[in-house]
Design a protein around this motif. Structure first.
Motif, mmCIF file in Angstrom:
data_model
loop_
_atom_site.group_PDB
_atom_site.id
_atom_site.type_symbol
_atom_site.label_atom_id
_atom_site.label_comp_id
_atom_site.label_asym_id
_atom_site.label_seq_id
_atom_site.Cartn_x
_atom_site.Cartn_y
_atom_site.Cartn_z
ATOM 1 N N LEU B 108 0.792 -1.237 0.000
ATOM 2 C CA LEU B 108 0.000 0.000 0.000
ATOM 3 C C LEU B 108 0.820 1.282 0.000
ATOM 4 N N GLU B 109 1.678 1.401 1.016
ATOM 5 C CA GLU B 109 2.370 2.669 1.239
ATOM 6 C C GLU B 109 3.234 3.043 0.038
ATOM 7 N N TYR B 112 1.151 4.136 -2.933
ATOM 8 C CA TYR B 112 0.588 5.472 -2.735
ATOM 9 C C TYR B 112 1.659 6.537 -2.968
ATOM 10 N N ALA B 132 -7.516 0.889 0.012
ATOM 11 C CA ALA B 132 -7.153 2.307 -0.059
ATOM 12 C C ALA B 132 -7.544 2.917 -1.396
ATOM 13 N N ILE B 365 -2.808 6.710 4.537
ATOM 14 C CA ILE B 365 -2.531 5.272 4.484
ATOM 15 C C ILE B 365 -2.313 4.735 5.902
#
Lengths: 399, 399
Positions: B108-109, B112, B132, B365
């Motif tokens: 995710l991070e 993003y 997300a 996030i």
């Protein structure tokens, strides 16, 4: 507001076009109409749509119509007739978009003039692309105006083409219902009756196109149309038999992705698409995906359906050959419907006419029409030869 | 020349991406790689691709790798590790395009950050859109950069979308293979074994996604992904079961036309599409249309597969609910694979966790990751409750 002229307004495509105009009065306006022999229908369309110009087939029909319109206080509607009337409708200065839906070779000249006049054209007339596709598409490219196909297969291809650039297309896949004789052994083809051939499994259509579907010649014509419309060689246009006619056609791209188009089998959908392109507008012509159950596919058998092979040969040669293909087919199908020749004789007539047609490129529609006439005469001779060499068991009445 | 960073370079999607880079050396160049635990594979990729930056999971792996690279005279390759390493790969100044293929919430991070850094991103990580999706798609819109889906269904939708404008889309149809239990009566679901559930009919995949296919939760995640990626409400994203997985998905337009995408089931195709969009380039990933025979379709049974219904509910609510859906499912599937709960308990765990998840929108996030942790803890409690209320007939070993 798009202003529309319709060539063939009282036919099936013409009436469907008007039903769409009726559904979207804020978007479409009727500029001019070219009707057929049905004066009553032409009169009613004039009353309903108030076109600036209305053309009918004969001078007598035009006089009849004019007096009836005067009786209704509609004498401001100009009435013309015949070839010149069609051309005036096709090139009417008030029209932005011309629907070409006169059946047969009669639609050629007016459609070509519409393209030359810089109109956007929706094509429902097969001969425009089969017989004069090279001329008409070259002129449309010169004008920088679109030719939008109004038939389910090419309209599907046009939609799928949007998934990539023209030079990213690997090939087109035209789907074919396969006609009523898909499962009939080839040996029985010489004894098939007119009644059997007219019994098409999925579409209700006119008599000639129904026979053309039974011989797969109709799909052959579509191969030629696709070659001209999308500027591809015949080997990049393939046919796959798909009896449900749910997928209307497909485009395969160079990366290996294929896009397919699915919709209800209703001619209003390609008409709407052509009239609104590049937009799409809401309609109630909904295909129920949740009702999808089974789709079947198989490769076409060109040995059983030689018309398909002949169409590829004509497409490859271009010029006079596709003209002869179409003309000879129309004459041969007529002779079959009149019970003068066998179902299996249709491709024989066409093959002989094609063999005797010189390789020739055309510069004008006049030359196309001349070649059409010659091919029809030759087809008549071939039919006579077949009839005298191998008469039908139950001789039909003389034409 | 497109310069590419890959998050998850030693996984299946990462390796497929590199096989495409290998096939088109004139088009693609590797800028940076984030590998997983397999240091040997990371070392070989470094030797072959000479990235400017290579990241691995742990500091120990990074040290090991660095000394091996020095031994090969490749000390100019920067080696990083962990979360920060992933972010550096994702935002590497030399990269134009980032392939996001780290499995799970771990991706995710970095993804993003790639979007925030203005990179074009190819998305193969499901959680980016499920957990997300609102944050990531909003950021991509702000940046004006594309998010290109690298999975067969959404990639198919992306291709079909080209047939019209976004506001001309009526709905999306995601196709579902239906999994191994399509024909299994619902009554048998409580006694299904891990071995039965891992036996997927068409795709060979990891264990969690195979179970997610058997519960249709995977299709539920795809519904959420489609909603986020194409900015549509859940009711405009429908599922249809299509066991052959030949049509990868469809888009229905407002006029009633539907475009469908067909291709081989090979992940290299959507990767190639994402890497070259808006172009298409030739590949040997050819689907043989002439081999098409039968395609079957049926509506999904949401009573039999409650995970699909739960996904729609989570998609509708947004915020914390899809995060909880994904987290609870991952924990529940793990418990099923460990034989702690029944197949039919998976949706029960998820439903209870969802019910206890507050409605909450996220700004970062970090908040997503926090909600993910809480949902996993809750799922663990729900599993314990189920195990103590209704133990399995053959108790499995304790975790």
């Amino acid at each position: 507001m798009k202003r529309i002229s319709i060539l063939g307004s009282t036919g099936s495509i013409g009436r469907s076009t008007l039903s769409i105009v009726e559904g979207y009065p804020e978007r479409f306006h009727v500029a001019a109409l070219a009707a057929g022999h049905n004066v009553q229908a032409a009169f009613e369309q004039a009353r309903r749509w108030r076109p600036q110009l209305l053309s009918v087939t004969s001078v007598a029909d035009a006089q009849d119509l004019q007096s009836r319109l005067q009786g209704e206080g509609l004498s401001e509607i100009e009435v013309l007739f015949g070839r010149e009337g069609n051309v005036q409708v096709a090139t009417h200065p008030q029209a932005d978009f011309v629907v070409s839906a006169i059946v047969g070779i009669a639609g050629l000249e007016a459609t070509y003039e519409a393209v030359k006049a810089g109109k956007s054209v929706g094509l429902a007339n097969k001969e425009c692309l089969v017989a004069a596709g090279e001329l008409i598409t070259a002129e449309a490219r010169r004008q920088g105006k679109p030719l939008l196909p109004i038939d389910s297969e090419h309209n599907a291809v046009h939609q799928c083409m949007r998934g990539g650039r023209m030079d990213e297309v690997q090939r087109i896949w035209l789907t074919a219902s396969g006609g009523p004789f898909l499962k009939t052994p080839r040996e029985e083809f010489s004894s098939l009756t007119v009644e059997q051939a007219l019994n098409h499994p999925t579409w209700k259509m006119g008599r000639r196109i129904t026979i053309d579907s039974a011989t797969l010649m109709n799909k052959g014509f579509e191969v030629i149309e696709a070659c001209r419309l999308f500027n591809l060689p015949p080997k990049q246009v393939q046919v796959i038999v798909h009896p449900q006619s749910t997928i209307h056609s497909m485009v395969e791209f160079v990366d290996g992705s294929i896009l397919a188009q699915v919709s209800v089998t209703d001619m209003r959908l390609p008409i709407l698409y052509a009239l609104t392109y590049p937009e799409r507008i809401p309609s109630d012509l909904r295909f129920q995906v949740s009702d999808l159950r089974h789709l079947d596919f198989e490769p076409p058998d060109v040995n059983k359906f030689p018309c398909l092979r002949l169409a590829y040969e004509a497409a490859e040669a271009g010029g006079a050959k596709p003209v002869a293909l179409n003309a000879a087919d129309e004459v041969a199908v007529g002779a079959f419907l009149d019970k003068h020749i066998r179902f299996s004789d249709i491709p024989k007539v066409i093959e002989r006419v094609l063999a005797e047609t010189p390789k020739q490129k055309f510069e004008s529609i006049k030359e196309v029409l001349q070649a059409d006439t010659e091919a029809r005469q030759n087809a008549g001779r071939q039919i006579e030869a077949i009839r005298s060499n191998s008469p039908l068991p139950h001789p039909a009445s003389v034409m």
